[in-house]
Design a protein around this motif. Structure first.
Motif, PDB file in Angstrom:
ATOM      1  N   ILE A 179      44.011  84.876  70.239  1.00 46.20           N
ATOM      2  CA  ILE A 179      45.599  84.037  70.480  1.00 46.20           C
ATOM      3  C   ILE A 179      46.261  84.781  70.957  1.00 46.20           C
ATOM      4  CG2 ILE A 179      46.488  83.341  69.605  1.00 46.20           C
ATOM      5  CD1 ILE A 179      44.972  82.661  66.495  1.00 46.20           C
ATOM      6  N   THR A 180      46.590  84.074  72.094  1.00 48.69           N
ATOM      7  CA  THR A 180      47.718  84.611  73.486  1.00 48.69           C
ATOM      8  C   THR A 180      49.088  83.862  73.357  1.00 48.69           C
ATOM      9  OG1 THR A 180      46.625  83.179  74.726  1.00 48.69           O
ATOM     10  CG2 THR A 180      45.522  85.298  75.086  1.00 48.69           C
ATOM     11  N   HIS A 348      62.564  84.953  72.583  1.00 45.60           N
ATOM     12  CA  HIS A 348      61.210  85.418  72.010  1.00 45.60           C
ATOM     13  C   HIS A 348      60.730  84.259  71.521  1.00 45.60           C
ATOM     14  CE1 HIS A 348      61.993  89.780  73.259  1.00 45.60           C
ATOM     15  NE2 HIS A 348      62.969  89.817  72.953  1.00 45.60           N
ATOM     16  N   ARG A 349      60.115  83.790  71.857  1.00 45.86           N
ATOM     17  CA  ARG A 349      60.087  81.942  71.291  1.00 45.86           C
ATOM     18  C   ARG A 349      58.000  82.234  71.159  1.00 45.86           C
ATOM     19  NH1 ARG A 349      57.609  77.760  73.568  1.00 45.86           N
ATOM     20  NH2 ARG A 349      58.208  75.201  71.626  1.00 45.86           N
ATOM     21  N   LYS A 350      57.777  82.891  71.516  1.00 43.16           N
ATOM     22  CA  LYS A 350      55.989  82.799  71.566  1.00 43.16           C
ATOM     23  C   LYS A 350      55.969  83.584  70.369  1.00 43.16           C
ATOM     24  CE  LYS A 350      51.794  85.393  73.218  1.00 43.16           C
ATOM     25  NZ  LYS A 350      52.416  86.603  72.327  1.00 43.16           N
ATOM     26  N   LYS A 351      56.812  84.745  69.920  1.00 43.12           N
ATOM     27  CA  LYS A 351      56.666  86.159  68.575  1.00 43.12           C
ATOM     28  C   LYS A 351      57.037  84.647  68.117  1.00 43.12           C
ATOM     29  CE  LYS A 351      56.685  90.041  69.618  1.00 43.12           C
ATOM     30  NZ  LYS A 351      57.685  91.614  69.721  1.00 43.12           N
ATOM     31  N   ARG A 352      58.358  84.022  67.376  1.00 43.25           N
ATOM     32  CA  ARG A 352      58.956  83.540  67.089  1.00 43.25           C
ATOM     33  C   ARG A 352      57.430  82.509  66.581  1.00 43.25           C
ATOM     34  NH1 ARG A 352      63.090  81.067  64.422  1.00 43.25           N
ATOM     35  NH2 ARG A 352      64.001  81.755  65.459  1.00 43.25           N
ATOM     36  N   LEU A 353      56.970  81.966  67.435  1.00 41.42           N
ATOM     37  CA  LEU A 353      55.930  80.567  66.885  1.00 41.42           C
ATOM     38  C   LEU A 353      54.746  82.049  66.591  1.00 41.42           C
ATOM     39  CD1 LEU A 353      55.887  78.246  69.777  1.00 41.42           C
ATOM     40  CD2 LEU A 353      56.927  77.821  67.842  1.00 41.42           C
ATOM     41  N   ASP A 354      54.737  82.738  66.357  1.00 37.97           N
ATOM     42  CA  ASP A 354      53.199  83.260  65.705  1.00 37.97           C
ATOM     43  C   ASP A 354      53.508  83.709  64.999  1.00 37.97           C
ATOM     44  OD1 ASP A 354      50.866  84.714  65.991  1.00 37.97           O
ATOM     45  OD2 ASP A 354      52.240  86.766  65.799  1.00 37.97           O
ATOM     46  N   LEU A 355      54.541  84.019  64.360  1.00 40.65           N
ATOM     47  CA  LEU A 355      55.098  84.303  62.923  1.00 40.65           C
ATOM     48  C   LEU A 355      55.131  83.616  62.063  1.00 40.65           C
ATOM     49  CD1 LEU A 355      58.611  87.167  63.507  1.00 40.65           C
ATOM     50  CD2 LEU A 355      56.116  87.510  62.320  1.00 40.65           C
ATOM     51  N   GLU A 356      56.111  82.151  62.504  1.00 42.46           N
ATOM     52  CA  GLU A 356      56.231  80.727  61.630  1.00 42.46           C
ATOM     53  C   GLU A 356      54.005  80.507  61.371  1.00 42.46           C
ATOM     54  OE1 GLU A 356      58.343  78.225  64.071  1.00 42.46           O
ATOM     55  OE2 GLU A 356      60.103  79.475  62.798  1.00 42.46           O
ATOM     56  N   ALA A 357      53.724  80.090  62.662  1.00 45.99           N
ATOM     57  CA  ALA A 357      52.065  80.364  62.202  1.00 45.99           C
ATOM     58  C   ALA A 357      51.304  80.864  61.980  1.00 45.99           C
ATOM     59  CB  ALA A 357      50.647  80.430  63.643  1.00 45.99           C
ATOM     60  N   ARG A 358      51.935  81.821  61.479  1.00 47.79           N
ATOM     61  CA  ARG A 358      51.088  83.264  60.132  1.00 47.79           C
ATOM     62  C   ARG A 358      51.515  82.790  59.015  1.00 47.79           C
ATOM     63  NH1 ARG A 358      46.086  83.438  62.981  1.00 47.79           N
ATOM     64  NH2 ARG A 358      46.995  84.585  64.836  1.00 47.79           N
ATOM     65  N   GLY A 359      52.317  81.427  58.932  1.00 51.10           N
ATOM     66  CA  GLY A 359      52.144  81.482  57.704  1.00 51.10           C
ATOM     67  C   GLY A 359      53.810  82.291  57.042  1.00 51.10           C
ATOM     68  N   LEU A 360      54.327  82.901  58.050  1.00 52.49           N
ATOM     69  CA  LEU A 360      55.983  82.942  58.085  1.00 52.49           C
ATOM     70  C   LEU A 360      57.296  82.257  58.041  1.00 52.49           C
ATOM     71  CD1 LEU A 360      55.854  86.824  58.152  1.00 52.49           C
ATOM     72  CD2 LEU A 360      55.753  85.952  56.416  1.00 52.49           C
ATOM     73  N   ILE A 361      56.680  81.015  57.339  1.00 52.77           N
ATOM     74  CA  ILE A 361      57.779  79.579  57.248  1.00 52.77           C
ATOM     75  C   ILE A 361      59.108  80.187  57.012  1.00 52.77           C
ATOM     76  CG2 ILE A 361      56.897  78.147  59.094  1.00 52.77           C
ATOM     77  CD1 ILE A 361      55.949  76.771  56.470  1.00 52.77           C
ATOM     78  N   LYS A 362      60.763  78.981  56.682  1.00 50.22           N
ATOM     79  CA  LYS A 362      61.381  79.899  55.984  1.00 50.22           C
ATOM     80  C   LYS A 362      60.892  79.233  54.450  1.00 50.22           C
ATOM     81  CE  LYS A 362      66.160  77.870  55.067  1.00 50.22           C
ATOM     82  NZ  LYS A 362      66.210  79.138  55.323  1.00 50.22           N
ATOM     83  N   GLY A 363      60.624  79.257  53.038  1.00 51.95           N
ATOM     84  CA  GLY A 363      60.721  79.247  52.018  1.00 51.95           C
ATOM     85  C   GLY A 363      58.967  80.034  51.646  1.00 51.95           C
ATOM     86  N   ALA A 364      58.404  80.791  51.881  1.00 52.84           N
ATOM     87  CA  ALA A 364      57.238  81.159  52.617  1.00 52.84           C
ATOM     88  C   ALA A 364      57.130  81.731  50.893  1.00 52.84           C
ATOM     89  CB  ALA A 364      56.146  81.560  53.107  1.00 52.84           C
ATOM     90  N   GLN A 365      56.683  81.867  50.130  1.00 53.31           N
ATOM     91  CA  GLN A 365      56.471  82.607  49.675  1.00 53.31           C
ATOM     92  C   GLN A 365      55.296  84.194  49.887  1.00 53.31           C
ATOM     93  OE1 GLN A 365      54.849  80.898  44.966  1.00 53.31           O
ATOM     94  NE2 GLN A 365      55.900  79.414  46.646  1.00 53.31           N
ATOM     95  N   VAL A 366      55.992  85.083  49.638  1.00 52.20           N
ATOM     96  CA  VAL A 366      55.212  86.384  50.567  1.00 52.20           C
ATOM     97  C   VAL A 366      54.912  88.053  48.935  1.00 52.20           C
ATOM     98  CG1 VAL A 366      55.350  87.708  51.656  1.00 52.20           C
ATOM     99  CG2 VAL A 366      55.651  85.864  52.037  1.00 52.20           C
ATOM    100  N   VAL A 367      54.404  88.736  49.169  1.00 51.81           N
ATOM    101  CA  VAL A 367      54.073  89.745  48.065  1.00 51.81           C
ATOM    102  C   VAL A 367      54.144  90.879  49.068  1.00 51.81           C
ATOM    103  CG1 VAL A 367      53.073  91.026  46.110  1.00 51.81           C
ATOM    104  CG2 VAL A 367      52.689  88.577  46.258  1.00 51.81           C
ATOM    105  N   TYR A 368      55.262  91.696  48.908  1.00 48.54           N
ATOM    106  CA  TYR A 368      55.200  93.535  49.240  1.00 48.54           C
ATOM    107  C   TYR A 368      54.331  93.580  49.183  1.00 48.54           C
ATOM    108  CZ  TYR A 368      57.346  97.732  51.207  1.00 48.54           C
ATOM    109  OH  TYR A 368      57.170  98.773  51.958  1.00 48.54           O
ATOM    110  N   LEU A 369      53.440  94.501  50.099  1.00 51.98           N
ATOM    111  CA  LEU A 369      52.267  94.996  49.473  1.00 51.98           C
ATOM    112  C   LEU A 369      52.299  96.189  50.637  1.00 51.98           C
ATOM    113  CD1 LEU A 369      48.903  93.114  51.562  1.00 51.98           C
ATOM    114  CD2 LEU A 369      49.954  93.185  49.052  1.00 51.98           C
TER     115      LEU A 369
END
Length: 512
Positions: A179-180, A348-369
């Motif tokens: 994914i480029t 850094h729009r590309k980096k933002r989209l990459d993070l959001e596409a991986r699920g890191l959108i506002k309200g996402a539930q995450v567990v710290y590893l």
């Protein structure tokens, strides 16, 4: 040809809704009765299927999606799309959050998030050949550095999971290999089914209407409206003829005490005290309802306590961390987080989209590893994401009682921002479900005392309805401001990953 036989016996209101939706789809060129596909014949349409919890919205959505697939409509996942064909008709099944999409996927519905449809990945041309082969649109490729065994692993994974990124990761590739970048969708799709549409705001609806000429919204009118919508939901503005109402509550046939309590809130004369007595009565009759004397810290690690007030949320978070002996300057593996957005400059729009596409959108539930490979980076498990484990530049904020500024134990200079997730507001819990849910009743009592209304309904009733309906199996109505200490240490052993981890090297680059 007759209408495809549903795998579920419809009620009268579901059958009526199915027939009306079939007529809408026929105008869109999808004839479910004859299993034929034609160009769109009618005008653009937005239809809403509205019903309270247990009315069968999700079952109806699943049956419509199944019938459309049987008619030959292609389901678009957002992972990868093949070459556009003139005879191709497309369907996307959407939810506002990863958790809401995962609820659908757990029921066999191939759902994705709205963001993954608005923005599409740009694949490296060499590795796109693998994607075309996996999807049955090309010959088996020869790729330098990839063995036949690696390609066989990718195909075996794809045949079971239908995930292109997961299959490529099985072959030993990293996300940044294939994914480029990301781009806003240019080609429209045909039909969109949107679950949990009560969470949509007007801007999201307009974005979806640009992509889908035919849009079916599934929503619960008793939930809380988005904070910027003044108590209104996007389907409220539709003509009555565009609203299909499901009134029968199917899950009550299973004698579900949680749903009984939720629907009792529709009584305009019901007071908070009377409702709490109903909860007590239900708890005496059925073990699925519990009158909790304390908040259970053990449950908070994966199922947050639901509260109304931010002050309550912050106090409970600090009590949770203290109960587990968490240090003030670091996170323990297994601590839950909530994504609060992305802090990156426009360049850094590309980096933002990459993070959001991986699920890191506002309200996402995450567990710290645990910590990532660089200072400020974190290894994270994104709850509900199809490829849940990521490494990302993180800014973790621990809010402090009676202080405006949060404490930041560590942070990258920019990246995904997180709040602690052991307690969340009921508003942020919309779209999510957990087996067991703890509702902090003193907060709802406070909301009742305030006397606020939302869309003509007492706010405490809307809050109680949303909070109660997040529980799938067991509801704990916590009546006292106390916390029960955990009996086991925090762990990440429960986070079993079916698909291989995608290493997102693009996120790990030094940010200027």
């Amino acid at each position: 040809m007759t209408l495809p036989a549903p795998t579920y016996t419809f009620s009268d209101d579901q059958a009526d809704a199915y027939d009306r939706i079939s007529a809408v789809l026929s105008n869109a060129g999808v004839d479910l009765e004859r299993d034929t596909l034609l160009p769109q014949r009618g005008k653009d349409q937005v239809i809403a299927v509205i019903g309270k919890a247990g009315s069968g919205k999700t079952l109806l959505l699943a049956e419509i999606a199944r019938a459309m697939e049987e008619a030959g409509v292609d389901v678009v996942s957002g992972d990868w799309e093949g070459k556009r064909r003139k005879d191709r008709r497309t369907l996307a099944i959407l939810a506002p959050t990863n958790k809401a999409a995962s609820v659908l996927r757990n029921r066999g519905v191939p759902a994705t998030t709205i963001h993954r449809i608005l923005y599409t990945p740009v694949y490296d041309p060499e590795y796109e050949r693998i994607a075309e082969w996996l999807a049955g649109q090309g010959e088996r490729p020869e790729i330098e550095g990839l063995t036949d065994a690696a390609l066989d692993r990718a195909m075996a994974f794809y045949q079971i999971n239908k995930s292109i990124p997961g299959a490529l990761a099985t072959a030993g590739l990293r996300g940044s290999d294939f994914i480029t970048g990301w781009k806003r969708r240019e080609e429209p799709l045909d039909i969109g089914l949107v679950d949990e549409s009560s969470m949509l705001d007007a801007k999201q609806l307009e974005d979806l209407k640009e992509i889908f000429p035919t849009l079916l919204l599934f929503g619960d009118p008793a939930q809380l409206a988005p904070v910027n919508q003044s108590g209104a939901m996007v389907f409220d503005g539709l003509e009555d003829s565009a609203k299909l109402i499901l009134s029968r509550v199917h899950r009550q046939a299973d004698d579900n005490p949680i749903l009984d309590l939720a629907h009792a809130l529709a009584d305009p004369d019901l007071s908070f005290d009377s409702f709490e007595r109903m909860v007590e009565d239900a708890a005496r009759r059925d073990e699925r309802v519990v009158m909790g004397q304390r908040v259970e810290a053990q449950l908070m690690a994966r199922s947050p306590v639901l509260v109304w007030r931010n002050a309550t949320r912050i106090r409970l978070i600090h009590a949770f961390r203290a109960a587990y002996g968490a240090p003030p300057d670091a996170l323990l593996p297994g601590e839950p987080l909530i994504c609060d957005g992305i802090e990156l400059p426009v360049k850094h729009r590309k980096k933002r989209l990459d993070l959001e596409a991986r699920g890191l959108i506002k309200g996402a539930q995450v567990v710290y590893l645990g910590p990532g490979s660089k200072p400020g980076f974190s290894r994270l498990h994104v709850i509900g994401a199809e490829n849940p484990q990521v490494s990302a530049a993180s800014i973790v904020k621990i809010e402090m009682p009676d202080e405006e500024e949060p404490f930041i134990p560590y942070a990258a200079r920019m990246g995904a921002t997180f709040l602690h997730g052991s307690a969340v507001t009921i508003h942020k819990a919309q779209g999510s479900q957990w087996d067991t849910v703890q509702v902090f009743a003193p907060d709802l009592f406070a909301a009742a005392r305030v006397g606020r209304m939302e869309a003509g309904v007492p706010l405490w009733k809307r809050l109680a309805y949303v909070a109660i309906t997040r529980a799938q199996e067991r509801l704990i109505w916590v009546v006292r401001n106390r916390l029960a200490r955990p009996v086991e240490a925090l762990s990440t052993d429960d986070l079993v990953v079916a698909a291989p981890v995608l290493t997102l090297e693009a996120q790990d680059e030094e940010t200027p």
